[in-house]
Scaffold this motif. Sequence first.
Motif, mmCIF file in Angstrom:
data_model
loop_
_atom_site.group_PDB
_atom_site.id
_atom_site.type_symbol
_atom_site.label_atom_id
_atom_site.label_comp_id
_atom_site.label_asym_id
_atom_site.label_seq_id
_atom_site.Cartn_x
_atom_site.Cartn_y
_atom_site.Cartn_z
ATOM 1 N N LYS A 1 0.849 -1.200 0.000
ATOM 2 C CA LYS A 1 0.000 0.000 0.000
ATOM 3 C C LYS A 1 0.878 1.242 0.000
ATOM 4 O O LYS A 1 1.669 1.454 0.926
ATOM 5 C CB LYS A 1 -0.918 0.019 1.221
ATOM 6 C CG LYS A 1 -2.015 -1.021 1.182
ATOM 7 C CD LYS A 1 -2.836 -0.991 2.448
ATOM 8 C CE LYS A 1 -4.023 -0.055 2.250
ATOM 9 N NZ LYS A 1 -4.918 -0.071 3.431
ATOM 10 N N ASP B 1 8.577 10.080 6.361
ATOM 11 C CA ASP B 1 8.911 11.390 6.938
ATOM 12 C C ASP B 1 9.379 11.247 8.384
ATOM 13 O O ASP B 1 10.381 11.853 8.783
ATOM 14 C CB ASP B 1 7.709 12.336 6.868
ATOM 15 C CG ASP B 1 7.360 12.748 5.445
ATOM 16 O OD1 ASP B 1 8.218 12.607 4.546
ATOM 17 O OD2 ASP B 1 6.221 13.212 5.235
ATOM 18 N N ASP B 2 8.673 10.429 9.171
ATOM 19 C CA ASP B 2 9.044 10.228 10.571
ATOM 20 C C ASP B 2 10.387 9.507 10.696
ATOM 21 O O ASP B 2 11.199 9.839 11.574
ATOM 22 C CB ASP B 2 7.962 9.441 11.311
ATOM 23 C CG ASP B 2 6.684 10.250 11.538
ATOM 24 O OD1 ASP B 2 6.690 11.473 11.306
ATOM 25 O OD2 ASP B 2 5.676 9.630 11.947
ATOM 26 N N ASP C 1 0.416 4.718 0.402
ATOM 27 C CA ASP C 1 -0.597 5.668 0.827
ATOM 28 C C ASP C 1 0.000 6.715 1.772
ATOM 29 O O ASP C 1 1.214 6.782 1.964
ATOM 30 C CB ASP C 1 -1.766 4.927 1.495
ATOM 31 C CG ASP C 1 -1.312 4.044 2.668
ATOM 32 O OD1 ASP C 1 -0.135 4.132 3.083
ATOM 33 O OD2 ASP C 1 -2.150 3.266 3.169
ATOM 34 N N LYS C 2 -0.877 7.509 2.371
ATOM 35 C CA LYS C 2 -0.462 8.568 3.287
ATOM 36 C C LYS C 2 0.288 7.984 4.495
ATOM 37 O O LYS C 2 1.255 8.572 4.976
ATOM 38 C CB LYS C 2 -1.696 9.353 3.746
ATOM 39 C CG LYS C 2 -1.433 10.414 4.780
ATOM 40 C CD LYS C 2 -1.604 11.784 4.200
ATOM 41 C CE LYS C 2 -1.498 12.864 5.263
ATOM 42 N NZ LYS C 2 -0.189 13.466 5.343
ATOM 43 N N LYS C 3 -0.135 6.806 4.944
ATOM 44 C CA LYS C 3 0.514 6.165 6.091
ATOM 45 C C LYS C 3 1.990 5.868 5.786
ATOM 46 O O LYS C 3 2.861 6.052 6.634
ATOM 47 C CB LYS C 3 -0.246 4.885 6.443
ATOM 48 C CG LYS C 3 0.153 4.262 7.737
ATOM 49 C CD LYS C 3 -0.756 3.080 8.079
ATOM 50 C CE LYS C 3 -0.274 2.389 9.329
ATOM 51 N NZ LYS C 3 -1.022 1.206 9.663
ATOM 52 N N ARG D 1 7.934 6.467 -2.795
ATOM 53 C CA ARG D 1 6.776 6.478 -1.894
ATOM 54 C C ARG D 1 5.451 6.400 -2.648
ATOM 55 O O ARG D 1 4.436 6.000 -2.079
ATOM 56 C CB ARG D 1 6.816 7.679 -0.947
ATOM 57 C CG ARG D 1 6.814 9.031 -1.608
ATOM 58 C CD ARG D 1 6.741 10.198 -0.638
ATOM 59 N NE ARG D 1 7.809 10.249 0.345
ATOM 60 C CZ ARG D 1 7.713 10.879 1.497
ATOM 61 N NH1 ARG D 1 6.608 11.506 1.839
ATOM 62 N NH2 ARG D 1 8.719 10.897 2.338
ATOM 63 N N ASP D 2 5.458 6.724 -3.946
ATOM 64 C CA ASP D 2 4.217 6.632 -4.741
ATOM 65 C C ASP D 2 4.080 5.274 -5.446
ATOM 66 O O ASP D 2 3.125 5.039 -6.175
ATOM 67 C CB ASP D 2 4.139 7.765 -5.759
ATOM 68 C CG ASP D 2 5.214 7.686 -6.838
ATOM 69 O OD1 ASP D 2 6.016 6.722 -6.860
ATOM 70 O OD2 ASP D 2 5.260 8.599 -7.689
ATOM 71 N N ALA E 1 3.826 7.505 3.533
ATOM 72 C CA ALA E 1 4.499 8.809 3.446
ATOM 73 C C ALA E 1 4.840 9.340 4.840
ATOM 74 O O ALA E 1 5.946 9.857 5.064
ATOM 75 C CB ALA E 1 3.615 9.800 2.693
ATOM 76 N N VAL E 2 3.918 9.195 5.793
ATOM 77 C CA VAL E 2 4.165 9.632 7.170
ATOM 78 C C VAL E 2 5.301 8.809 7.783
ATOM 79 O O VAL E 2 6.189 9.356 8.446
ATOM 80 C CB VAL E 2 2.877 9.538 8.020
ATOM 81 C CG1 VAL E 2 3.175 9.729 9.504
ATOM 82 C CG2 VAL E 2 1.853 10.568 7.542
#
Length: 171
Positions: free
Chosen positions: A23, A33-34, A25-27, A113-114, A29-30
């Motif tokens: 997946k 970043d974290d 997704d935004k999760k 990430r995409d 990407a976060v």
Amino acid sequence: MTILNIVKHPNEILEKKCLTVTKFDKKLAVLLDDMHETMIANDGVGIAAPQVGVDQRVAIVDFGEGQDPIEMVNPELALFEGADTDVEGCLSFPGTFGEVERPDHIKIKAQERDGSWYELEAEGYEARAILHEMDHLDGILFTSKISKYVTQEELDAMIAEAAAAEEEESV
């Protein structure tokens, strides 16, 4: 962004093969970043998802110096050649350093990430850091590859010697 806790050895997540990311997704990407924020806050050059307690094939390497971080999702080693031995350390093994032999030239295939695929070639220190993080995704710890342990004092002396040689070259 959040600074995550670094998982220290011994912890079983550090010694297991991580799950493939499916997946994008935004999760994800976060997480990326974290992880990056956590790596920077801990003076790291690389970090892999299991080092923050996440069982996914995700890693980052960042050399600073104006370069963008290298985000690797589901990385695969496509080519490796040559050999080089140098000192490594690891955020999950604070205060532990040792000489590790690794290929000097590599080519990897990984996802962004995409979810899009890319290829990357690296040599020397960059190749070493990428391989170290990829090993984490397979549950392989750098301590299993150390041929000679190095103390903090020996490491500091090596760094000072390299800095002095670099300064001499620039004069």
